[in-house]
Scaffold this active site. Structure first.
Site, PDB file in Angstrom:
ATOM      1  N   GLY A  36       0.909  -1.131   0.034  1.00  0.00           N
ATOM      2  CA  GLY A  36       0.024  -0.060   0.126  1.00  0.00           C
ATOM      3  C   GLY A  36       0.673   1.196  -0.063  1.00  0.00           C
ATOM      4  O   GLY A  36       1.901   1.386  -0.759  1.00  0.00           O
ATOM      5  N   CYS A 183     -24.556   4.963  24.218  1.00  0.00           N
ATOM      6  CA  CYS A 183     -25.710   5.647  23.888  1.00  0.00           C
ATOM      7  C   CYS A 183     -25.344   6.723  22.725  1.00  0.00           C
ATOM      8  O   CYS A 183     -26.396   7.041  22.114  1.00  0.00           O
ATOM      9  CB  CYS A 183     -25.993   6.525  25.290  1.00  0.00           C
ATOM     10  SG  CYS A 183     -24.415   7.538  25.899  1.00  0.00           S
TER      11      CYS A 183
END
Length: 360
Positions: A36, A183
């Site tokens: 990469g 949450c």
């Protein structure tokens, strides 16, 4: 011309290293793991330094998003294996070099201890901790030196690891992956990354095995009701999932008055029909952009989300219940980037959209 440039480069390197060390460079056998961003630079530097015997392993294929930094690749190479194209490119720098490519996962059995033992030095150019740890252990077992070059998130590290002489890659704890509060992901996302995390969990919930630890486990019954059906209209399933996630569930979240204030207004439900009307006109700035560079419209995201669900129930019906999100899977990427964008639309995020390649 190439041979003249190479000869001049060899002379310069030989002047720095000396005859004996330069001969060692030419006769050494190297393994480069990863082709990469770091791997491209390493392969170029290695062959120009004089290394002639290199093998490279990489499991990935070239994507448009790679082209801005992985300079051995061009647009015509998209969808081809990185290792193969990188090997082809660096051979042009040094035609007499033997560069062997392997398109595969370094964690596969074929790249085990016996394979590693063939090399004088192993060079890591990886972007994930699990693979870096694996190569580290192989090199320790084979007693081969490892040049550890890789990245974790936005942090890059380079070190030399040699058994008995230096600490290894795992001798010091590495930073753990960022974990977001339940949450925040489930009910009160504030940033694009929260919506991306939600969308990835959603993909695994809809198409993967049962997992009680999934942050969206409370939605499992609704998301999985199609899995038990032998014959499912994928487009209809996509629209019904859309309605449940971006309209019905959002309406319930908006009714939780304790969560909202003037600074944090409640989310807005979005029906599929409403989404299709939000088809923004392209601007002059979009004319010269590739399709993957354009900011998608809400209508485009809605259609893309439904289409990705339809493909899962059409092309991959046998894999539903066994799939997991992968950035190398175009259907999974379509599902997640569209779902994240729609989630941000629900929560009125000031950030325009999550582009397709933000997850790369």
């Amino acid at each position: 011309m190439v041979s003249e440039v190479t000869a001049a480069g060899d002379a310069a390197v030989k002047a720095v290293l000396g005859e004996e060390r330069f001969a060692t460079v030419q006769n050494s056998k190297l393994l480069v793991v990863g082709a990469g961003g770091i791997g491209c630079e390493l392969l170029k530097n290695l062959v120009l330094t004089g290394f002639r015997n290199i093998e490279v392993v990489d499991l990935d294929t070239i994507d448009v998003s790679n082209l801005n930094r992985q300079f051995l690749f061009r647009r015509i190479h998209v969808d081809r294996p990185k290792s193969v194209v990188a090997a082809e490119a660096v051979r042009q720098f040094r035609p007499e070099a033997e560069i062997i490519s392997h398109h595969g996962n370094v964690k596969d059995a074929e790249f085990g201890l016996e394979f590693i033992a063939k090399f004088d030095v192993v060079v890591n150019a990886l972007d994930n901790l699990e693979a870096r740890r694996h190569v580290n252990r192989l090199c320790l077992a084979a007693e081969k030196p490892l040049l550890e070059a890789g990245s974790t998130g936005h942090l890059g590290q380079v070190t030399v690891i040699r058994k008995g002489d230096t600490e290894c890659f795992e001798c010091q704890a590495k930073p753990s992956q960022k974990v977001y509060p339940y949450c925040t992901i489930r009910s009160t996302p504030e940033k694009p990354v929260h919506c991306l995390t939600w969308a990835k969990n959603l993909f695994d919930l809809c198409f993967g095995p049962e997992d009680e630890s999934n942050l969206l486990a409370d939605l499992a019954a609704d998301m999985r009701k199609f899995q038990a059906q032998e014959s499912v209209d994928g487009e209809d399933a996509g629209k019904r999932i859309f309605a449940h996630l971006f309209e019905e569930d959002i309406r319930k979240q908006a009714e939780l008055e304790d969560l909202w204030s003037d600074q944090r207004p409640p989310p807005g439900p979005l029906s599929y029909e409403e989404a299709l009307k939000k088809n923004e006109c392209p601007t002059d700035a979009d004319k010269d952009k590739l399709e993957t560079q354009k900011v998608p419209s809400v209508a485009g995201d809605a259609k893309g989300f439904v289409a990705s669900v339809a493909k899962m129930y059409g092309e991959r019906r046998d894999l539903i219940g066994q799939s997991s999100f992968s950035k190398d899977d175009p259907i999974a990427m379509d599902f997640v980037h569209c779902a994240a964008n729609l989630r941000m639309q629900n929560y009125r995020s000031e950030t325009a959209q999550v582009l397709y390649h933000a997850m790369q």
